[in-house]
Design a protein around this motif. Structure first.
Motif, PDB file in Angstrom:
ATOM      1  N   LYS A   1       0.493  -1.294  -0.065  1.00  0.00           N
ATOM      2  CA  LYS A   1       0.172   0.371  -0.091  1.00  0.00           C
ATOM      3  C   LYS A   1       0.939   1.397   0.219  1.00  0.00           C
ATOM      4  CE  LYS A   1      -4.379  -2.107   2.308  1.00  0.00           C
ATOM      5  NZ  LYS A   1      -5.084  -2.613   3.573  1.00  0.00           N
TER       6      LYS A   1
ATOM      7  N   LEU B   1       0.130   4.099  -2.633  1.00  0.00           N
ATOM      8  CA  LEU B   1      -0.049   5.657  -2.945  1.00  0.00           C
ATOM      9  C   LEU B   1       1.119   6.608  -2.946  1.00  0.00           C
ATOM     10  CD1 LEU B   1      -1.441   7.356  -1.292  1.00  0.00           C
ATOM     11  CD2 LEU B   1       0.552   7.981   0.950  1.00  0.00           C
TER      12      LEU B   1
ATOM     13  N   LEU C   1      -6.236   3.859   2.157  1.00  0.00           N
ATOM     14  CA  LEU C   1      -6.455   3.857   3.689  1.00  0.00           C
ATOM     15  C   LEU C   1      -7.364   3.138   3.940  1.00  0.00           C
ATOM     16  CD1 LEU C   1      -7.437   7.432   2.784  1.00  0.00           C
ATOM     17  CD2 LEU C   1      -5.819   6.586   4.682  1.00  0.00           C
TER      18      LEU C   1
ATOM     19  N   GLU D   1       1.366  -1.739   6.200  1.00  0.00           N
ATOM     20  CA  GLU D   1       0.450  -0.499   6.576  1.00  0.00           C
ATOM     21  C   GLU D   1       0.641   0.403   6.888  1.00  0.00           C
ATOM     22  OE1 GLU D   1      -2.832  -0.508   5.684  1.00  0.00           O
ATOM     23  OE2 GLU D   1      -3.329  -3.234   7.064  1.00  0.00           O
TER      24      GLU D   1
ATOM     25  N   ARG E   1       0.070   7.973   5.181  1.00  0.00           N
ATOM     26  CA  ARG E   1      -1.335   8.212   5.873  1.00  0.00           C
ATOM     27  C   ARG E   1      -2.133   9.883   6.077  1.00  0.00           C
ATOM     28  NH1 ARG E   1      -4.534   4.466   7.990  1.00  0.00           N
ATOM     29  NH2 ARG E   1      -3.431   3.605   8.052  1.00  0.00           N
TER      30      ARG E   1
ATOM     31  N   ALA F   1      -2.151  10.339   2.297  1.00  0.00           N
ATOM     32  CA  ALA F   1      -3.700  10.394   2.148  1.00  0.00           C
ATOM     33  C   ALA F   1      -4.980  10.876   1.845  1.00  0.00           C
ATOM     34  CB  ALA F   1      -3.858   9.071   2.537  1.00  0.00           C
ATOM     35  N   PHE F   2      -4.815  11.610   3.663  1.00  0.00           N
ATOM     36  CA  PHE F   2      -5.592  12.612   3.766  1.00  0.00           C
ATOM     37  C   PHE F   2      -6.200  13.497   2.846  1.00  0.00           C
ATOM     38  CE2 PHE F   2      -6.552   9.455   7.317  1.00  0.00           C
ATOM     39  CZ  PHE F   2      -8.189   8.789   7.228  1.00  0.00           C
TER      40      PHE F   2
END
Length: 399
Positions: A195, A199, A322, A371, A377, A380-381
């Motif tokens: 992942k 991303l 996500l 992960e 992370r 990604a948001f």
């Protein structure tokens, strides 16, 4: 047991270097073995080590979670196409360059007089004059293709950095379109490792394209003029939050500005106009955008469309990294939203059909155990926020 030239014992020994093996089950169909246990090495490092070792004997490991256990599924490696035909990429780019130049010439005021000269001299009887007309589209073509090239090369460089096999960009000409192209695509030749890599590859394209599109929009708006809008008989490009902000930055006001707001509070007017394109701004003022600004606007639009969080779009990849397989619950909600938006701009119905037909599932990564780290992370948001800043509810209105 032997699988071809590979023994089960040899494969288990490789896995034992990174995992406390619990039990071993023979696989079915394309699977050779399913080895269950607990990794005692960080999952990303463990996958890299197993992938390198198994790759030498024609095997590929898959990492999966199965309740409380870690699961290694051993597969026979699929052949990887290592060569392509770059001449097709070059040919498509050249054709797209011509169609985008033509589209740009249609947006150029410099072409008007030249077209009159072409008509006066008998249409196609003067090829040199026709080439001059085509060349007037270069500011638009360079700007738009610069954004698209940045977007696709962002994907390409990120993929190659992570060792993924990818094609060069395939540009798609669209001679009858307003832009002369509908973008470009890059094909992945192998599954993505995890992942984090997915991303990086998915997000690098929109970020690279946006890094070019934003200055192009600002420069193009500085080349544009603000003037009165006709009462009727005109077309208007749609507004995203970011595009509205760019116009406010350059001109110091929200455009298109209506003749007056009447009894409606400005915030209500802009909320309704943003989502519906109404009421018509005829009689007010707006920016008459330069072809460079149009190219930047189109680059922002393409970036926003790519960030729709569904299917094989960049936004679909970002939603998957996500939320994993549970991201599929968002798909019907996004499709329903596109259908609803189609009542204010019918083009969304086409998008809804395409994403329903081709966005049924998301391909799994090789290593599903690893992960996102906290930094990715957060990125990604940020990408999901960018989608809301870039999406244009009504891309084009005719009044």
């Amino acid at each position: 047991t032997k699988h071809g030239d590979v023994s089960t014992e040899a494969v288990v020994d490789m896995v034992s270097d990174v995992m406390d093996v619990g039990n071993i089950v023979a696989g079915k169909d394309k699977e050779l073995l399913r080895i269950r246990g607990k990794l005692f090495v960080k999952s990303d490092e463990a996958y890299d080590r197993l992938s390198a070792a198994m790759g030498q004997i024609g095997l590929t490991p898959l990492f999966r979670r199965d309740k409380a256990d870690d699961l290694v599924i051993v597969m026979r490696s699929l052949p990887v196409e290592t060569t392509g035909n770059p001449w097709l990429n070059i040919l498509l780019f050249v054709v797209t360059l011509v169609t985008v130049l033509y589209a740009g010439s249609m947006h150029s005021s410099d072409s008007v007089q030249l077209l009159r000269d072409v008509e006066f001299t008998g249409g196609n009887s003067n090829p040199w004059l026709m080439l001059r007309v085509l060349w007037t589209g270069w500011p638009f073509a360079v700007s738009l293709l610069g954004i698209l090239v940045a977007h696709e090369m962002g994907h390409y460089i990120a993929a190659r950095k992570h060792g993924a096999s990818v094609t060069l960009p395939y540009f798609i000409p669209f001679p009858s379109g307003v832009l002369g192209t509908i973008g470009a695509v890059i094909n992945m030749r192998v599954a993505i490792r995890n992942k984090r890599v997915l991303l990086d590859v998915a997000l690098s394209g929109p970020l690279a394209g946006l890094a070019v599109a934003i200055p192009v929009v600002v420069i193009g708006l500085h080349l544009s003029e603000v003037g009165p809008v006709p009462i009727s008989g005109f077309q208007l490009e749609g507004n995203s939050i970011m595009y509205l902000a760019a116009k406010y930055l350059v001109f110091g006001e929200l455009l298109p500005k209506p003749l007056d707001y009447g009894q409606v509070p400005a915030v209500i007017h802009w909320s309704v106009f943003f989502f519906t394109g109404n009421p018509a701004p005829g009689g007010g003022t707006d920016v008459f955008i330069h072809p460079v600004a149009l190219a930047g606007w189109a680059g922002m639009l393409v970036t926003g469309l790519n960030l729709i969080p569904v299917g094989q779009l960049d936004g679909g990849h970002i939603l998957y990294v996500l939320f994993g397989k549970s991201a599929k619950v968002w798909r019907p909600l996004v499709i329903a939203l596109l259908v609803a938006m189609g009542f204010v701009w019918s083009g969304w119905w086409i998008w809804a059909v395409l994403l329903y037909a081709f966005g049924q599932s998301h391909p799994e990564v090789l290593d599903e155990i690893t992960e996102l780290d906290d930094y990715r992370r957060s990125l990604a948001f940020v990408a999901l926020i960018l989608f809301f800043l870039l999406i244009v509810p009504v891309p084009l209105s005719v009044y």
